[in-house]
Design an enzyme around this catalytic site. Structure first.
Site, PDB file in Angstrom:
ATOM      1  N   HIS A  78      47.421 -34.962  31.580  1.00  0.00           N
ATOM      2  CA  HIS A  78      47.495 -34.501  30.194  1.00  0.00           C
ATOM      3  C   HIS A  78      46.456 -33.414  29.983  1.00  0.00           C
ATOM      4  O   HIS A  78      45.373 -33.482  30.555  1.00  0.00           O
ATOM      5  CB  HIS A  78      47.227 -35.661  29.225  1.00  0.00           C
ATOM      6  CG  HIS A  78      47.699 -35.398  27.842  1.00  0.00           C
ATOM      7  ND1 HIS A  78      46.936 -34.715  26.919  1.00  0.00           N
ATOM      8  CD2 HIS A  78      48.871 -35.698  27.221  1.00  0.00           C
ATOM      9  CE1 HIS A  78      47.624 -34.616  25.794  1.00  0.00           C
ATOM     10  NE2 HIS A  78      48.807 -35.198  25.952  1.00  0.00           N
ATOM     11  N   ASP A  80      55.076 -40.233  28.332  1.00  0.00           N
ATOM     12  CA  ASP A  80      56.415 -40.092  28.911  1.00  0.00           C
ATOM     13  C   ASP A  80      56.667 -41.064  30.064  1.00  0.00           C
ATOM     14  O   ASP A  80      57.823 -41.329  30.409  1.00  0.00           O
ATOM     15  CB  ASP A  80      56.640 -38.649  29.389  1.00  0.00           C
ATOM     16  CG  ASP A  80      56.769 -37.692  28.218  1.00  0.00           C
ATOM     17  OD1 ASP A  80      57.287 -38.111  27.173  1.00  0.00           O
ATOM     18  OD2 ASP A  80      56.347 -36.528  28.346  1.00  0.00           O
TER      19      ASP A  80
HETATM   20  C1  LIG Z   1      54.361 -35.697  25.797  1.00  0.00           C
HETATM   21  C2  LIG Z   1      53.752 -34.765  26.739  1.00  0.00           C
HETATM   22  O1  LIG Z   1      54.029 -33.599  26.692  1.00  0.00           O
HETATM   23  S1  LIG Z   1      52.626 -35.363  27.853  1.00  0.00           S
HETATM   24  C3  LIG Z   1      52.726 -34.267  29.259  1.00  0.00           C
HETATM   25  C4  LIG Z   1      54.006 -34.469  29.993  1.00  0.00           C
HETATM   26  N1  LIG Z   1      54.041 -33.685  31.234  1.00  0.00           N
HETATM   27  C5  LIG Z   1      54.035 -34.239  32.449  1.00  0.00           C
HETATM   28  O2  LIG Z   1      53.999 -35.445  32.622  1.00  0.00           O
HETATM   29  C6  LIG Z   1      54.152 -33.282  33.602  1.00  0.00           C
HETATM   30  C7  LIG Z   1      53.174 -33.620  34.726  1.00  0.00           C
HETATM   31  N2  LIG Z   1      51.813 -33.288  34.342  1.00  0.00           N
HETATM   32  C8  LIG Z   1      51.320 -32.021  34.461  1.00  0.00           C
HETATM   33  O3  LIG Z   1      51.993 -31.117  34.958  1.00  0.00           O
HETATM   34  C9  LIG Z   1      49.922 -31.747  33.953  1.00  0.00           C
HETATM   35  O4  LIG Z   1      49.139 -32.913  34.015  1.00  0.00           O
HETATM   36  C10 LIG Z   1      49.923 -31.177  32.526  1.00  0.00           C
HETATM   37  C11 LIG Z   1      50.752 -29.887  32.491  1.00  0.00           C
HETATM   38  C12 LIG Z   1      50.532 -32.180  31.546  1.00  0.00           C
HETATM   39  C13 LIG Z   1      48.486 -30.908  32.091  1.00  0.00           C
HETATM   40  O5  LIG Z   1      48.030 -29.939  32.912  1.00  0.00           O
HETATM   41  P1  LIG Z   1      46.613 -29.231  32.785  1.00  0.00           P
HETATM   42  O6  LIG Z   1      45.824 -29.674  31.648  1.00  0.00           O
HETATM   43  O7  LIG Z   1      46.867 -27.785  32.864  1.00  0.00           O
HETATM   44  O8  LIG Z   1      45.889 -29.810  34.011  1.00  0.00           O
HETATM   45  P2  LIG Z   1      45.780 -29.103  35.374  1.00  0.00           P
HETATM   46  O9  LIG Z   1      47.119 -28.584  35.805  1.00  0.00           O
HETATM   47  O10 LIG Z   1      44.656 -28.137  35.272  1.00  0.00           O
HETATM   48  O11 LIG Z   1      45.384 -30.303  36.301  1.00  0.00           O
HETATM   49  C14 LIG Z   1      44.129 -30.494  36.895  1.00  0.00           C
HETATM   50  C15 LIG Z   1      44.360 -30.925  38.330  1.00  0.00           C
HETATM   51  O12 LIG Z   1      45.101 -32.136  38.340  1.00  0.00           O
HETATM   52  C16 LIG Z   1      46.337 -31.956  39.028  1.00  0.00           C
HETATM   53  N3  LIG Z   1      47.399 -32.622  38.287  1.00  0.00           N
HETATM   54  C17 LIG Z   1      47.471 -32.753  36.945  1.00  0.00           C
HETATM   55  N4  LIG Z   1      48.579 -33.434  36.630  1.00  0.00           N
HETATM   56  C18 LIG Z   1      49.185 -33.735  37.793  1.00  0.00           C
HETATM   57  C19 LIG Z   1      50.372 -34.405  38.110  1.00  0.00           C
HETATM   58  N5  LIG Z   1      51.146 -34.909  37.168  1.00  0.00           N
HETATM   59  N6  LIG Z   1      50.725 -34.524  39.407  1.00  0.00           N
HETATM   60  C20 LIG Z   1      49.949 -34.027  40.380  1.00  0.00           C
HETATM   61  N7  LIG Z   1      48.801 -33.366  40.146  1.00  0.00           N
HETATM   62  C21 LIG Z   1      48.431 -33.226  38.855  1.00  0.00           C
HETATM   63  C22 LIG Z   1      46.567 -30.452  39.043  1.00  0.00           C
HETATM   64  O13 LIG Z   1      47.396 -30.077  40.131  1.00  0.00           O
HETATM   65  C23 LIG Z   1      45.165 -29.932  39.151  1.00  0.00           C
HETATM   66  O14 LIG Z   1      44.757 -30.052  40.481  1.00  0.00           O
HETATM   67  P3  LIG Z   1      43.840 -28.914  41.154  1.00  0.00           P
HETATM   68  O15 LIG Z   1      42.585 -28.894  40.337  1.00  0.00           O
HETATM   69  O16 LIG Z   1      43.672 -29.397  42.542  1.00  0.00           O
HETATM   70  O17 LIG Z   1      44.641 -27.660  41.031  1.00  0.00           O
HETATM   71  O1  LIG Z   2      49.465 -33.085  23.336  1.00  0.00           O
HETATM   72  C1  LIG Z   2      50.090 -32.600  24.284  1.00  0.00           C
HETATM   73  O2  LIG Z   2      49.714 -31.591  24.936  1.00  0.00           O
HETATM   74  C2  LIG Z   2      51.344 -33.205  24.738  1.00  0.00           C
HETATM   75  C3  LIG Z   2      51.611 -34.535  24.149  1.00  0.00           C
HETATM   76  O3  LIG Z   2      51.103 -35.542  24.580  1.00  0.00           O
HETATM   77  C4  LIG Z   2      52.471 -34.596  22.982  1.00  0.00           C
HETATM   78  O4  LIG Z   2      52.910 -33.559  22.478  1.00  0.00           O
HETATM   79  O5  LIG Z   2      52.751 -35.716  22.510  1.00  0.00           O
END
Ligand SMILES: CC(=O)SCCNC(=O)CCNC(=O)[C@H](O)C(C)(C)COP(=O)(O)OP(=O)(O)OC[C@H]1O[C@@H](n2cnc3c(N)ncnc32)[C@H](O)[C@@H]1OP(=O)(O)O
Ligand SMILES: O=C([O-])CC(=O)C(=O)O
Length: 373
Positions: free
Chosen positions: A261, A312
């Site tokens: 997140h 999710d």
């Molecule tokens: C309701 C919602 O919208 S909640 C979010 C739903 N989205 C997901 O579940 C998709 C999977 N998750 C992700 O892609 C990410 O965690 C995000 C996009 C939600 C948040 O990303 P950011 O805040 O940009 O975190 P960021 O990408 O910088 O992650 C930091 C590190 O953790 C890793 N990481 C974060 N989430 C994941 C994941 N789900 N799987 C694998 N690695 C991950 C990144 O690859 C990164 O590694 P690095 O430093 O070696 O490059």
């Molecule tokens: O806050 C966010 O970036 C994503 C999330 O968890 C939501 O929209 O519920």
């Protein structure tokens, strides 16, 4: 501009104030208008929470009666939008269908361009009442079934089951769904809400902002993750395959859906409540295998990476057990988030500044257009 002044993805940037919800990373908490979301989920209905998000206070009994009566009386949609949905390609993703249908509602509303809180509140309430009808019509169309008219005797969540499946399931199932609606309703400046605020900041209309927000929510890094979680669990299949599947996925640098997140780094405040709702669904439906897979996969990934599940992760399999098609999970998220989006649209309008950040140019230096001769 120096590289260190660039905030890619706006990470860590505070762009405005809001009084709608507060996400606190340090204490892993989420409040709507000051109330902890898990307390709201424990004792309130989604309708009460929608009222709270829009009005700043929980409704009195009389206010709730009036509000739910308005919601129930507006569920029927313009027959032209049903025609539109029925005419779309059968394999169109339900988020594309919903985006198109909401855009149509805007085109068909003679008051679409009226702004101000009162006009927007009326549109927001209508969308709250009508989006479930649109999602249910699309579900039935994909299954070759006739639409079912809304039932004004039923509450928001029970009516959605009725319009989708032609019956209302056990109370525990309806309550688990209602809890998911409460948890999905609002989450500060997430990507789709920010999209809605950007569109509103140009003085565009509420329908345009909601249509754009639906587009932003569709992506798998945001709302689309609840669908992607289910697809992933179906690919892993059984708990004993989780480790092997993760070895492969992580070695090919795959993002694991439903984990991580932008704000919460030590777990999502909403997950314990939704996980309990999912466990209840697994008990009602006798889905021990799916629960075992869910637990084994989570434990293995958290042990390896220290990255925790987001909302999710439990909501995807919970919706699956409730009987919804995987591709309908994100439209269901829209049914809840319409409250948060529209509250933010009204908040942005009430204290507007055009949202227009800067960029650092890293293309060609200025040069002369070559002469043609
Ligand atoms: C309701 C919602 O919208 S909640 C979010 C739903 N989205 C997901 O579940 C998709 C999977 N998750 C992700 O892609 C990410 O965690 C995000 C996009 C939600 C948040 O990303 P950011 O805040 O940009 O975190 P960021 O990408 O910088 O992650 C930091 C590190 O953790 C890793 N990481 C974060 N989430 C994941 C994941 N789900 N799987 C694998 N690695 C991950 C990144 O690859 C990164 O590694 P690095 O430093 O070696 O490059
Ligand atoms: O806050 C966010 O970036 C994503 C999330 O968890 C939501 O929209 O519920």
């Amino acid at each position: 501009m120096a590289e260190e002044n660039i905030h890619k993805g706006l990470a860590g940037v505070v762009v405005d104030t809001t009084s709608i919800s507060k996400v606190v990373q340090e204490t892993n908490s989420l409040t709507y208008r000051g109330y902890p979301v898990q307390e709201l989920a424990a004792s309130r209905s989604f309708e009460e929470v929608a009222y709270l998000i829009w009005n700043g206070e929980l409704p009195s009994e009389e206010q709730l009666r009036e509000f739910t009566a308005r919601e129930r009386s507006q569920r029927q949609v313009d027959p032209r939008v049903i025609e539109l949905i029925l005419g779309l390609p059968k394999d169109a993703h339900p988020m594309q269908v919903l985006r198109t249908a909401v855009s149509y509602l805007g085109a068909a509303d003679p008051k679409a361009e009226e702004d101000g809180t009162e006009a927007n509140q009326a549109k927001a309430e209508r969308l709250l009442a009508q989006i479930p009808t649109l999602v249910a019509v699309d579900h039935r169309r994909r299954h070759g079934l006739e639409p079912i008219a809304p039932d004004s005797e039923l509450g928001f969540s029970a009516n959605f089951f009725q319009m989708t499946f032609g019956e209302v399931p056990e109370d525990e199932v309806v309550r688990a769904f209602d809890i998911s609606m409460i948890l999905y309703a609002e989450h500060s400046f997430n990507a789709s809400t920010f999209t809605a605020r950007v569109i509103t900041s140009t003085l565009s209309d509420l329908y345009s902002a909601v249509t754009g927000a639906i587009g932003a929510l569709k992506g798998p890094l945001h709302g689309g993750a609840n669908e992607a979680v289910m697809a992933m669990l179906e690919e892993v299949k059984t708990a004993d395959r989780a480790a092997e599947w993760l070895d492969e996925a992580l070695s090919s640098k795959k993002k694991i859906m439903g984990f991580g997140h932008r704000v919460y780094k030590n777990g999502d405040s909403r997950v314990p409540t939704m996980r309990a709702a999912f466990e209840k669904m697994a008990a009602v439906k006798g889905a021990d295998d799916l629960l075992a897979l869910y637990n084994a996969f989570e434990k293995d990934f958290v042990d390896r990476k220290g990255i925790y599940p987001n909302l999710d992760y439990p909501s995807g399999p919970a919706y699956h057990l409730m009987g919804f098609d995987t591709e309908a999970f994100t439209p269901i998220f829209v049914m809840a988030r319409i409250t948060g989006w529209t509250a933010h649209i009204m908040e942005q309008q009430a204290s507007n500044a055009l949202i227009r950040p800067l960029s650092a140019y890293n293309g060609e230096d200025q040069r002369q257009v070559p002469s043609k001769d």
